[in-house]
Design a protein around this motif. Structure first.
Motif, PDB file in Angstrom:
ATOM      1  N   LEU A  43      -3.034   8.168 -12.966  1.00  0.00           N
ATOM      2  CA  LEU A  43      -3.120   6.795 -12.475  1.00  0.00           C
ATOM      3  C   LEU A  43      -4.018   5.933 -13.357  1.00  0.00           C
ATOM      4  O   LEU A  43      -3.759   4.735 -13.526  1.00  0.00           O
ATOM      5  CB  LEU A  43      -3.620   6.798 -11.029  1.00  0.00           C
ATOM      6  CG  LEU A  43      -2.622   7.301  -9.986  1.00  0.00           C
ATOM      7  CD1 LEU A  43      -3.263   7.356  -8.599  1.00  0.00           C
ATOM      8  CD2 LEU A  43      -1.368   6.413  -9.944  1.00  0.00           C
ATOM      9  N   THR A 100      -1.677  -1.270  -4.123  1.00  0.00           N
ATOM     10  CA  THR A 100      -2.698  -0.232  -4.111  1.00  0.00           C
ATOM     11  C   THR A 100      -2.059   1.123  -3.845  1.00  0.00           C
ATOM     12  O   THR A 100      -1.193   1.248  -2.984  1.00  0.00           O
ATOM     13  CB  THR A 100      -3.764  -0.508  -3.029  1.00  0.00           C
ATOM     14  OG1 THR A 100      -4.333  -1.806  -3.244  1.00  0.00           O
ATOM     15  CG2 THR A 100      -4.870   0.538  -3.074  1.00  0.00           C
ATOM     16  N   VAL A 101      -2.491   2.128  -4.596  1.00  0.00           N
ATOM     17  CA  VAL A 101      -2.093   3.509  -4.352  1.00  0.00           C
ATOM     18  C   VAL A 101      -3.295   4.239  -3.771  1.00  0.00           C
ATOM     19  O   VAL A 101      -4.372   4.274  -4.378  1.00  0.00           O
ATOM     20  CB  VAL A 101      -1.629   4.203  -5.644  1.00  0.00           C
ATOM     21  CG1 VAL A 101      -1.348   5.695  -5.376  1.00  0.00           C
ATOM     22  CG2 VAL A 101      -0.383   3.527  -6.199  1.00  0.00           C
ATOM     23  N   LEU A 113       4.282   9.686  -9.592  1.00  0.00           N
ATOM     24  CA  LEU A 113       3.320   8.610  -9.844  1.00  0.00           C
ATOM     25  C   LEU A 113       3.877   7.622 -10.866  1.00  0.00           C
ATOM     26  O   LEU A 113       3.743   6.398 -10.702  1.00  0.00           O
ATOM     27  CB  LEU A 113       2.001   9.199 -10.329  1.00  0.00           C
ATOM     28  CG  LEU A 113       1.283  10.138  -9.345  1.00  0.00           C
ATOM     29  CD1 LEU A 113       0.073  10.779 -10.022  1.00  0.00           C
ATOM     30  CD2 LEU A 113       0.859   9.396  -8.086  1.00  0.00           C
ATOM     31  N   LEU A 127       6.753   5.529  -9.335  1.00  0.00           N
ATOM     32  CA  LEU A 127       6.209   4.550  -8.403  1.00  0.00           C
ATOM     33  C   LEU A 127       5.666   3.339  -9.157  1.00  0.00           C
ATOM     34  O   LEU A 127       6.054   2.191  -8.901  1.00  0.00           O
ATOM     35  CB  LEU A 127       5.107   5.195  -7.564  1.00  0.00           C
ATOM     36  CG  LEU A 127       4.476   4.421  -6.401  1.00  0.00           C
ATOM     37  CD1 LEU A 127       3.677   5.385  -5.511  1.00  0.00           C
ATOM     38  CD2 LEU A 127       3.562   3.282  -6.842  1.00  0.00           C
ATOM     39  N   VAL A 128       4.743   3.584 -10.080  1.00  0.00           N
ATOM     40  CA  VAL A 128       4.063   2.482 -10.766  1.00  0.00           C
ATOM     41  C   VAL A 128       5.033   1.696 -11.642  1.00  0.00           C
ATOM     42  O   VAL A 128       5.017   0.451 -11.651  1.00  0.00           O
ATOM     43  CB  VAL A 128       2.883   3.018 -11.593  1.00  0.00           C
ATOM     44  CG1 VAL A 128       2.254   1.898 -12.431  1.00  0.00           C
ATOM     45  CG2 VAL A 128       1.826   3.648 -10.674  1.00  0.00           C
ATOM     46  N   HIS A 154       0.853  -1.189   0.000  1.00  0.00           N
ATOM     47  CA  HIS A 154       0.000   0.000   0.000  1.00  0.00           C
ATOM     48  C   HIS A 154       0.888   1.238   0.000  1.00  0.00           C
ATOM     49  O   HIS A 154       1.726   1.412   0.895  1.00  0.00           O
ATOM     50  CB  HIS A 154      -0.900   0.027   1.241  1.00  0.00           C
ATOM     51  CG  HIS A 154      -1.851  -1.118   1.334  1.00  0.00           C
ATOM     52  ND1 HIS A 154      -3.096  -1.119   0.751  1.00  0.00           N
ATOM     53  CD2 HIS A 154      -1.731  -2.313   1.959  1.00  0.00           C
ATOM     54  CE1 HIS A 154      -3.712  -2.267   1.010  1.00  0.00           C
ATOM     55  NE2 HIS A 154      -2.888  -3.006   1.740  1.00  0.00           N
ATOM     56  N   TYR A 155       0.696   2.099  -0.988  1.00  0.00           N
ATOM     57  CA  TYR A 155       1.382   3.382  -1.049  1.00  0.00           C
ATOM     58  C   TYR A 155       0.355   4.466  -0.743  1.00  0.00           C
ATOM     59  O   TYR A 155      -0.719   4.489  -1.355  1.00  0.00           O
ATOM     60  CB  TYR A 155       1.958   3.632  -2.441  1.00  0.00           C
ATOM     61  CG  TYR A 155       2.994   2.635  -2.913  1.00  0.00           C
ATOM     62  CD1 TYR A 155       4.362   2.922  -2.829  1.00  0.00           C
ATOM     63  CD2 TYR A 155       2.619   1.419  -3.489  1.00  0.00           C
ATOM     64  CE1 TYR A 155       5.317   2.022  -3.296  1.00  0.00           C
ATOM     65  CE2 TYR A 155       3.562   0.517  -3.947  1.00  0.00           C
ATOM     66  CZ  TYR A 155       4.907   0.817  -3.853  1.00  0.00           C
ATOM     67  OH  TYR A 155       5.849  -0.071  -4.312  1.00  0.00           O
ATOM     68  N   VAL A 195      -6.428   1.571  -7.300  1.00  0.00           N
ATOM     69  CA  VAL A 195      -6.344   2.977  -6.918  1.00  0.00           C
ATOM     70  C   VAL A 195      -7.508   3.319  -6.001  1.00  0.00           C
ATOM     71  O   VAL A 195      -8.657   2.976  -6.290  1.00  0.00           O
ATOM     72  CB  VAL A 195      -6.359   3.894  -8.156  1.00  0.00           C
ATOM     73  CG1 VAL A 195      -6.381   5.364  -7.733  1.00  0.00           C
ATOM     74  CG2 VAL A 195      -5.152   3.615  -9.046  1.00  0.00           C
ATOM     75  N   LEU A 210      -2.652  -2.863 -10.650  1.00  0.00           N
ATOM     76  CA  LEU A 210      -2.667  -1.702  -9.765  1.00  0.00           C
ATOM     77  C   LEU A 210      -4.095  -1.344  -9.383  1.00  0.00           C
ATOM     78  O   LEU A 210      -4.966  -1.203 -10.252  1.00  0.00           O
ATOM     79  CB  LEU A 210      -2.007  -0.517 -10.473  1.00  0.00           C
ATOM     80  CG  LEU A 210      -2.272   0.883  -9.912  1.00  0.00           C
ATOM     81  CD1 LEU A 210      -1.708   1.022  -8.504  1.00  0.00           C
ATOM     82  CD2 LEU A 210      -1.685   1.949 -10.841  1.00  0.00           C
TER      83      LEU A 210
END
Length: 337
Positions: A282, A268-269, A254, A257-258, A237-238, A293, A291
């Motif tokens: 995203l 999960t962001v 972003l 990160l991804v 989890h971010y 969101v 991913l």
């Protein structure tokens, strides 16, 4: 445990109602650094307790058992007259915090017994708390530099791996571990300092660290992270605590990160406020990936404890589909954790 309190207005609008609902003592309150968007809500909390104790002769309405704050090193000497308005405001808020701490007998950073610096560790109610940043030499160096900055010097207000803001570079980062779960709370620290601190604390295996929850540094600013940060520190989890101010979180953040994760990696962001450029970025990055969101007013992540090697499923809803106990990470819209 409360990490930071958000900006002005957060205490009455958000934090006070949440603590009333919680209805139990805070084992520790940590102010990561002096910036107003981190310290103001905690000032409201402590001022409320001071009024009850000093003015009304009552017990504090919100029990705080420990206060963690590195301000004493930054506030030991008077602020120079050449300091700009931002530094002066931070200095004044830090002084207010230290005054409240003395009045409530919360000085000393117990059980650390001094400044929170990289590598220090404490046990707190079944939780191991490891300090990742700041580094001790850096804290002392920054203390003198912060007081001596001239108004035009961008190091006072600058946004770094390129962030050179003095308060940000002194920010406390905490690694929390308990019941098989791990959380990394980064304040406004810089990514390269975090990586060095994880190494100092023995928390990175072959230069890699995995945690259940990572709160991104400095609201997702690209000045505090880089591709190598997300390659080295990964999470299930971010969490990005931001409202779009100053363009935070950055589109570059972003993307870094991804793209640091394989397309088949599930994670999960969480974003604590609806921000149009974040939603669009995203959504593009989600294509072909596992991913998930979550964008809303704050972020709540509840993690099942791990009594053994078997990993139990996480939950992010308000009800548990199965038995067991949970750790809760609740990050508000405005920075209180």
């Amino acid at each position: 445990m409360l990490i930071d309190g958000g900006p002005a207005g957060t205490w009455e609008r958000v934090l006070r109602p949440r603590l009333n609902a919680l209805g139990r003592p805070l084992e520790a309150v940590c102010v990561t650094h002096l910036d107003a968007d981190h310290i103001a809500g905690v000032l409201g909390l402590l001022a409320t307790n001071v009024r009850a104790v000093k003015d009304d002769g009552l017990a504090p309405p919100f029990e705080v058992r420990r206060l963690w704050f590195n301000g004493l090193d930054l506030l030991r000497a008077p602020l120079l007259s050449t300091a700009d308005a931002v530094a002066a405001a931070s200095y004044a808020q830090g002084r207010d915090l230290m005054t409240h701490a003395r009045q409530l007998r919360l000085e000393g950073n117990a059980p650390f017994g001094g400044p929170l610096t990289a590598g220090k560790q404490a046990e707190l109610d079944g939780l191991t708390v490891t300090v990742v940043t700041p580094h001790e030499k850096a804290l002392h160096r920054l203390a003198g530099a912060w007081r001596a900055k001239l108004p035009e010097d961008p190091a006072v207000t600058g946004a770094g791996f390129t962030d050179q803001s003095i308060p940000n570079l002194s920010s406390i980062t905490l690694y929390l571990a308990g019941h098989g779960r791990t959380v990394l709370l980064t304040g406004d620290a810089r990514g390269d300092d975090i990586l060095e601190g994880l190494s100092i604390a023995g928390l990175s295996a072959s230069g890699k660290t995995h945690v259940d929850v990572l709160k991104l540094p400095h609201h997702g600013s690209a000045n505090n992270v880089a591709e190598e940060f997300f390659a080295a520190v990964q999470a299930d989890h971010y969490v990005i605590s931001a409202d779009g101010t100053h363009g935070h979180p950055s589109r570059d953040t972003l993307r870094w990160l991804v793209e640091s994760r394989p397309s088949d990696a599930g994670f999960t962001v969480h974003v604590t406020n609806p921000i149009s450029h974040v939603h669009d970025t995203l959504a593009d990055l989600q294509r072909g990936r596992r991913l998930e969101v979550s964008i809303g007013r704050g972020a709540v992540i509840e993690l099942a404890t791990r009594p053994g090697p078997d990993r139990l499923p996480d939950r992010t809803a308000d009800h548990a589909p199965y038995g067991g106990s949970y750790g809760r990470v609740d990050i508000g819209q405005t920075g209180a954790e």
